[in-house]
Scaffold this motif. Structure first.
Motif, PDB file in Angstrom:
ATOM      1  N   ARG A  77       2.368   1.695   2.163  1.00 47.64           N
ATOM      2  CA  ARG A  77       1.536   0.804   3.078  1.00 47.64           C
ATOM      3  C   ARG A  77      -0.174   1.186   3.176  1.00 47.64           C
ATOM      4  NH1 ARG A  77       5.239   2.076   8.312  1.00 47.64           N
ATOM      5  NH2 ARG A  77       6.949   1.110   7.769  1.00 47.64           N
ATOM      6  N   ARG A  78      -0.469   2.576   2.910  1.00 49.58           N
ATOM      7  CA  ARG A  78      -1.628   2.857   3.053  1.00 49.58           C
ATOM      8  C   ARG A  78      -2.678   2.999   1.716  1.00 49.58           C
ATOM      9  NH1 ARG A  78      -3.444   6.026   7.510  1.00 49.58           N
ATOM     10  NH2 ARG A  78      -2.088   6.150   9.423  1.00 49.58           N
TER      11      ARG A  78
ATOM     12  N   ILE B 187      -0.211  10.865  11.468  1.00 44.73           N
ATOM     13  CA  ILE B 187      -1.124  10.470  10.308  1.00 44.73           C
ATOM     14  C   ILE B 187      -2.497  10.021  10.777  1.00 44.73           C
ATOM     15  CG2 ILE B 187      -1.848  10.073   8.059  1.00 44.73           C
ATOM     16  CD1 ILE B 187       1.185  10.753   7.420  1.00 44.73           C
ATOM     17  N   GLY B 188      -1.873   8.919  11.676  1.00 48.43           N
ATOM     18  CA  GLY B 188      -2.967   8.125  12.367  1.00 48.43           C
ATOM     19  C   GLY B 188      -3.689   8.431  13.638  1.00 48.43           C
TER      20      GLY B 188
ATOM     21  N   GLU C 146       3.790   8.545  10.704  1.00 51.77           N
ATOM     22  CA  GLU C 146       2.641   7.768  10.597  1.00 51.77           C
ATOM     23  C   GLU C 146       1.906   7.783  12.035  1.00 51.77           C
ATOM     24  OE1 GLU C 146       1.940   3.156   8.929  1.00 51.77           O
ATOM     25  OE2 GLU C 146       3.858   3.628   9.864  1.00 51.77           O
TER      26      GLU C 146
ATOM     27  N   THR D  15       7.246   5.837   2.087  1.00 52.79           N
ATOM     28  CA  THR D  15       6.861   4.642   2.805  1.00 52.79           C
ATOM     29  C   THR D  15       5.616   4.545   3.342  1.00 52.79           C
ATOM     30  OG1 THR D  15       9.237   4.818   3.273  1.00 52.79           O
ATOM     31  CG2 THR D  15       7.936   3.290   4.515  1.00 52.79           C
ATOM     32  N   ILE D  16       5.010   5.546   4.010  1.00 50.57           N
ATOM     33  CA  ILE D  16       3.704   5.417   4.451  1.00 50.57           C
ATOM     34  C   ILE D  16       2.856   5.169   3.419  1.00 50.57           C
ATOM     35  CG2 ILE D  16       2.016   6.698   5.673  1.00 50.57           C
ATOM     36  CD1 ILE D  16       4.269   8.162   7.117  1.00 50.57           C
TER      37      ILE D  16
ATOM     38  N   THR E 167       9.621   8.227   9.783  1.00 51.22           N
ATOM     39  CA  THR E 167       8.438   7.509   9.175  1.00 51.22           C
ATOM     40  C   THR E 167       7.706   7.215  10.354  1.00 51.22           C
ATOM     41  OG1 THR E 167       9.904   6.766   7.202  1.00 51.22           O
ATOM     42  CG2 THR E 167       7.743   5.612   7.852  1.00 51.22           C
ATOM     43  N   ASN E 168       8.122   6.516  11.331  1.00 51.80           N
ATOM     44  CA  ASN E 168       7.244   6.022  12.499  1.00 51.80           C
ATOM     45  C   ASN E 168       6.662   7.330  13.055  1.00 51.80           C
ATOM     46  OD1 ASN E 168       7.824   3.504  11.979  1.00 51.80           O
ATOM     47  ND2 ASN E 168       9.667   3.478  13.413  1.00 51.80           N
TER      48      ASN E 168
END
Length: 310
Positions: A184-185, A130-131, A127, A180-181, A123-124
């Motif tokens: 958050r988004r 993607i960021g 993310e 999960t991402i 996940t980290n």
């Protein structure tokens, strides 16, 4: 402990609450680890789509009842995030669990739990990508070590290959990372309980529709043994609803960073439960679990990080 003791030691009650939260968070990880053995039991009698649908129909009903009692109906959050809840439910609940139940037909509970145990790290990394950020070298190095641990567990270094189910479960872990991402988004002004309840309902409906399209879930459910039903109810109420409740208690008391480390108990729990059912793990599996956990801890900065000077 008396009131005088609490007055003289104001931190005693805080320590007690934190200790209770630690125990509950650890129990949540153990419950999640037990889901893999329960899945193996259910798949001996039920086909994958009916098994997954049965689990999440009961889980969705349980968590919606919990939402109603704890926070109210949650309809405002549903109206604000209807599309996000639908997409996240299809990807993160239906997709994740379809991959798990389909993959567990050829994978083992320990391997499946270990692959899923790397999901926080995955996940980290996703993310960061993607960021538009390149992941830290520590995270990449930790991921490489974790993959070596997974390879040890499935026997890849002794000539074995990843089973098709292992690859499906890895795809499921990616779906969970995206879930999960996305939470958050995309989700706005919704509590964690509201998000979990409505996405779980969307996933349950998706799984149920698919089960009716591909299988005959009513006839299958009628023919299922009490053992299969017990395993389904365990996954739904203990391995889903209760595990989430305990995990949220840990996050609210100890914080997400301290609680997330306990997710490493999931593959350990799966290994011990498999041993309790008479399938003793090989030494390479035990080493693989330890190596994979070490990689996750290294990547998350839990070990090997120098303390800052005060």
């Amino acid at each position: 402990m008396s009131l005088t003791d609490l007055t003289e030691n104001p931190h005693a009650e805080t320590r007690r609450i934190e200790g209770s939260a630690l125990v509950l968070s650890a129990l949540a990880a153990v419950f999640w680890g037990s889901n893999f053995e329960a899945t193996r039991i259910v798949l001996q009698e039920l086909p994958p789509w009916s098994a997954a649908a049965g689990r999440f129909v009961f889980a969705a009903l349980g968590i919606l009842l919990w939402l109603r009692l704890a926070e109210g109906p949650g309809l405002r959050a549903l109206r604000r995030n209807a599309l996000a809840f639908l997409v996240l439910g299809v990807v993160g609940v239906a997709g994740f669990n379809a991959a798990l139940f389909l993959g567990m037909r050829t994978s083992s509970p320990v391997t499946a739990a270990l692959i899923m145990g790397t999901s926080p790290l995955t996940t980290n990394l996703l993310e960061a990508l993607i960021g538009g950020r390149w992941p830290a070298r520590r995270a990449l190095f930790g991921m490489a070590i974790s993959l070596i641990g997974v390879a040890l567990t499935v026997g890849a270094f002794s000539g074995a290959r990843f089973a098709p189910g292992d690859l499906l479960i890895f795809a499921g872990s990616l779906a969970w990372a995206l879930y999960t991402i996305g939470c958050r988004r995309w989700v706005r002004d919704a509590s964690p309980l509201e998000t979990s309840a409505w996405t779980m309902l969307a996933g349950a409906v998706t799984l149920l529709i698919t089960a009716f399209a591909l299988e005959d879930p009513l006839a299958i459910a009628a023919a299922a043994s009490p053992t299969a039903w017990g395993a389904i109810l365990w996954m739904a109420l203990i391995g889903s609803v209760l595990a989430y409740l305990f995990w949220q208690v840990g996050i609210s008391v100890r914080g997400p960073a301290a609680t997330s480390v306990l997710f490493n108990l999931v593959p350990v729990s799966a290994l011990l439960i498999a041993a309790a059912f008479g399938r003793m793990p090989h030494l390479t599996q035990v080493i693989g679990v330890a190596v994979a956990i070490f990689g996750v801890l290294l990547a998350s900065g839990r070990i090997g990080r120098r303390p800052r000077a005060r």
